[in-house]
Design a protein around this motif. Structure first.
Motif, PDB file in Angstrom:
ATOM      1  N   THR A 159      40.089  30.607  35.618  1.00 49.49           N
ATOM      2  CA  THR A 159      40.371  32.045  35.556  1.00 49.49           C
ATOM      3  C   THR A 159      39.989  32.673  36.886  1.00 49.49           C
ATOM      4  O   THR A 159      38.889  32.451  37.393  1.00 49.49           O
ATOM      5  CB  THR A 159      39.592  32.689  34.404  1.00 49.49           C
ATOM      6  OG1 THR A 159      40.237  32.342  33.174  1.00 49.49           O
ATOM      7  CG2 THR A 159      39.531  34.196  34.528  1.00 49.49           C
ATOM      8  N   TRP A 184      47.336  37.463  31.411  1.00 48.40           N
ATOM      9  CA  TRP A 184      47.559  38.124  32.695  1.00 48.40           C
ATOM     10  C   TRP A 184      47.221  39.596  32.525  1.00 48.40           C
ATOM     11  O   TRP A 184      47.831  40.287  31.713  1.00 48.40           O
ATOM     12  CB  TRP A 184      49.012  37.932  33.128  1.00 48.40           C
ATOM     13  CG  TRP A 184      49.405  38.661  34.382  1.00 48.40           C
ATOM     14  CD1 TRP A 184      48.593  39.161  35.347  1.00 48.40           C
ATOM     15  CD2 TRP A 184      50.758  38.960  34.799  1.00 48.40           C
ATOM     16  NE1 TRP A 184      49.331  39.748  36.339  1.00 48.40           N
ATOM     17  CE2 TRP A 184      50.653  39.642  36.038  1.00 48.40           C
ATOM     18  CE3 TRP A 184      52.005  38.703  34.250  1.00 48.40           C
ATOM     19  CZ2 TRP A 184      51.794  40.085  36.728  1.00 48.40           C
ATOM     20  CZ3 TRP A 184      53.135  39.143  34.930  1.00 48.40           C
ATOM     21  CH2 TRP A 184      53.023  39.824  36.164  1.00 48.40           C
ATOM     22  N   TYR A 223      40.158  36.119  39.800  1.00 46.73           N
ATOM     23  CA  TYR A 223      40.275  37.545  40.103  1.00 46.73           C
ATOM     24  C   TYR A 223      40.795  37.670  41.524  1.00 46.73           C
ATOM     25  O   TYR A 223      40.349  36.961  42.430  1.00 46.73           O
ATOM     26  CB  TYR A 223      38.920  38.226  39.973  1.00 46.73           C
ATOM     27  CG  TYR A 223      38.928  39.690  40.349  1.00 46.73           C
ATOM     28  CD1 TYR A 223      39.809  40.583  39.746  1.00 46.73           C
ATOM     29  CD2 TYR A 223      38.057  40.189  41.310  1.00 46.73           C
ATOM     30  CE1 TYR A 223      39.818  41.922  40.088  1.00 46.73           C
ATOM     31  CE2 TYR A 223      38.044  41.532  41.650  1.00 46.73           C
ATOM     32  CZ  TYR A 223      38.937  42.392  41.039  1.00 46.73           C
ATOM     33  OH  TYR A 223      38.943  43.723  41.391  1.00 46.73           O
ATOM     34  N   ASP A 224      41.740  38.592  41.725  1.00 42.92           N
ATOM     35  CA  ASP A 224      42.377  38.803  43.028  1.00 42.92           C
ATOM     36  C   ASP A 224      42.071  40.216  43.502  1.00 42.92           C
ATOM     37  O   ASP A 224      42.460  41.192  42.861  1.00 42.92           O
ATOM     38  CB  ASP A 224      43.892  38.596  42.882  1.00 42.92           C
ATOM     39  CG  ASP A 224      44.653  38.840  44.175  1.00 42.92           C
ATOM     40  OD1 ASP A 224      44.023  39.098  45.216  1.00 42.92           O
ATOM     41  OD2 ASP A 224      45.899  38.764  44.139  1.00 42.92           O
ATOM     42  N   CYS A 230      43.202  32.486  33.095  1.00 42.74           N
ATOM     43  CA  CYS A 230      43.579  33.897  33.103  1.00 42.74           C
ATOM     44  C   CYS A 230      43.736  34.388  34.542  1.00 42.74           C
ATOM     45  O   CYS A 230      43.056  33.911  35.446  1.00 42.74           O
ATOM     46  CB  CYS A 230      42.536  34.738  32.381  1.00 42.74           C
ATOM     47  SG  CYS A 230      42.437  34.402  30.618  1.00 42.74           S
ATOM     48  N   ALA A 231      44.628  35.343  34.731  1.00 38.90           N
ATOM     49  CA  ALA A 231      44.870  35.965  36.032  1.00 38.90           C
ATOM     50  C   ALA A 231      44.526  37.448  35.925  1.00 38.90           C
ATOM     51  O   ALA A 231      45.133  38.161  35.121  1.00 38.90           O
ATOM     52  CB  ALA A 231      46.330  35.779  36.444  1.00 38.90           C
ATOM     53  N   ILE A 232      43.555  37.889  36.709  1.00 42.38           N
ATOM     54  CA  ILE A 232      43.066  39.265  36.639  1.00 42.38           C
ATOM     55  C   ILE A 232      43.340  39.939  37.976  1.00 42.38           C
ATOM     56  O   ILE A 232      42.839  39.505  39.019  1.00 42.38           O
ATOM     57  CB  ILE A 232      41.565  39.303  36.300  1.00 42.38           C
ATOM     58  CG1 ILE A 232      41.302  38.541  34.987  1.00 42.38           C
ATOM     59  CG2 ILE A 232      41.077  40.742  36.213  1.00 42.38           C
ATOM     60  CD1 ILE A 232      39.834  38.403  34.649  1.00 42.38           C
ATOM     61  N   ALA A 233      44.127  40.991  37.950  1.00 41.46           N
ATOM     62  CA  ALA A 233      44.562  41.657  39.176  1.00 41.46           C
ATOM     63  C   ALA A 233      43.532  42.679  39.654  1.00 41.46           C
ATOM     64  O   ALA A 233      42.614  43.073  38.929  1.00 41.46           O
ATOM     65  CB  ALA A 233      45.916  42.321  38.963  1.00 41.46           C
ATOM     66  N   VAL A 264      50.096  39.650  28.034  1.00 36.56           N
ATOM     67  CA  VAL A 264      50.258  40.292  29.336  1.00 36.56           C
ATOM     68  C   VAL A 264      49.881  41.763  29.185  1.00 36.56           C
ATOM     69  O   VAL A 264      50.405  42.460  28.302  1.00 36.56           O
ATOM     70  CB  VAL A 264      51.705  40.172  29.850  1.00 36.56           C
ATOM     71  CG1 VAL A 264      51.865  40.938  31.167  1.00 36.56           C
ATOM     72  CG2 VAL A 264      52.104  38.713  30.025  1.00 36.56           C
ATOM     73  N   ASP A 278      45.096  32.026  29.272  1.00 42.71           N
ATOM     74  CA  ASP A 278      46.417  32.254  29.867  1.00 42.71           C
ATOM     75  C   ASP A 278      46.860  33.716  29.722  1.00 42.71           C
ATOM     76  O   ASP A 278      48.016  34.004  29.456  1.00 42.71           O
ATOM     77  CB  ASP A 278      47.444  31.303  29.244  1.00 42.71           C
ATOM     78  CG  ASP A 278      48.756  31.246  30.020  1.00 42.71           C
ATOM     79  OD1 ASP A 278      48.741  31.473  31.244  1.00 42.71           O
ATOM     80  OD2 ASP A 278      49.804  30.975  29.388  1.00 42.71           O
ATOM     81  N   GLY A 338      47.027  43.158  34.448  1.00 39.14           N
ATOM     82  CA  GLY A 338      47.573  43.816  35.622  1.00 39.14           C
ATOM     83  C   GLY A 338      46.580  44.706  36.341  1.00 39.14           C
ATOM     84  O   GLY A 338      45.493  45.028  35.827  1.00 39.14           O
TER      85      GLY A 338
END
Length: 213
Positions: free
Chosen positions: A37, A126, A39-40, A70-73, A144, A124, A128
């Motif tokens: 997972t 996402w 963070y960006d 997980c993708a955390i913006a 999402v 998984d 935003g």
């Protein structure tokens, strides 16, 4: 044979320091993060726990649990139960925190009465940019969360939600496909199997994914 990035690497993409794997970064026992997972954030990626998990106090005992992959913006925030004010009386003003006599007679039960439990993010997922997740929310696997959404209610697996308050816009797949995906639960596979079956995971053929399981 390589099986992807080291899940313990803080910067899994060395050329882009804005991307951090959170499990390797965070050591707060109140926060659980699954492998891979990330963070960006171009400016404050290393300060996720301090800047993005808010009002998270030891004495309340609530936990933030985030699954694998997980993708955390940038700017997504998790508001924890410590943000709550007492709602059992006429005023919501937190007199007690200022002391100097205002703390006398304070009943912690007026705060704990409004606690909503742990915040749980599935696998998984996402999330935003600038989304806000409120206390006690559960977000299902594969969901999402649209940018700038405010999520005040639970989100079903593989749902797409957006808005303030966030509402479900649609499901990513038909119900029968979602049921099969949740049974496959590829995020729980050993990383070797995930790596060997990326085509099926990234594809849209549920039969192929089930054969790989």
């Amino acid at each position: 044979m390589s099986y992807g990035p080291d899940p313990q690497a803080i910067h899994p993409v060395p050329a882009h320091q804005r991307i951090v794997f959170l499990k390797a970064l965070i050591h707060d026992p109140k926060i659980e993060i699954g492998d891979y997972t990330y963070y960006d954030d171009p400016e404050n990626a290393l300060l996720f726990a301090e800047r993005n998990v808010l009002h998270h106090y030891d004495f309340l005992g609530d936990r933030l649990r985030i699954g694998r992959f997980c993708a955390i913006a940038t700017g997504a925030r998790f508001i924890m139960n410590g943000a709550n004010h007492a709602m059992t009386g006429f005023s919501t003003f937190p007199f007690n925190i200022f002391g100097r006599g205002w703390d006398e007679g304070f009943d912690i039960g007026t705060i704990t009465a409004g606690l909503r439990g742990d915040t749980v993010i599935g696998n998984d997922v996402w999330i935003g940019a600038e989304a806000v997740i409120l206390p006690g929310v559960t977000i299902g696997d594969g969901a999402v969360i649209g940018a700038f959404s405010v999520v005040a209610r639970d989100v079903a697996p593989y749902a797409i939600v957006a808005g303030n308050p966030a509402v479900e816009r649609r499901r990513r797949f038909p119900p029968e496909t979602i049921e099969r995906l949740l049974r496959v639960a590829w995020w729980n596979w050993p990383i070797e199997r995930i790596t060997q079956n990326l085509a099926a995971i990234r594809g849209a053929d549920i039969d192929a994914l089930e054969r790989a399981a």
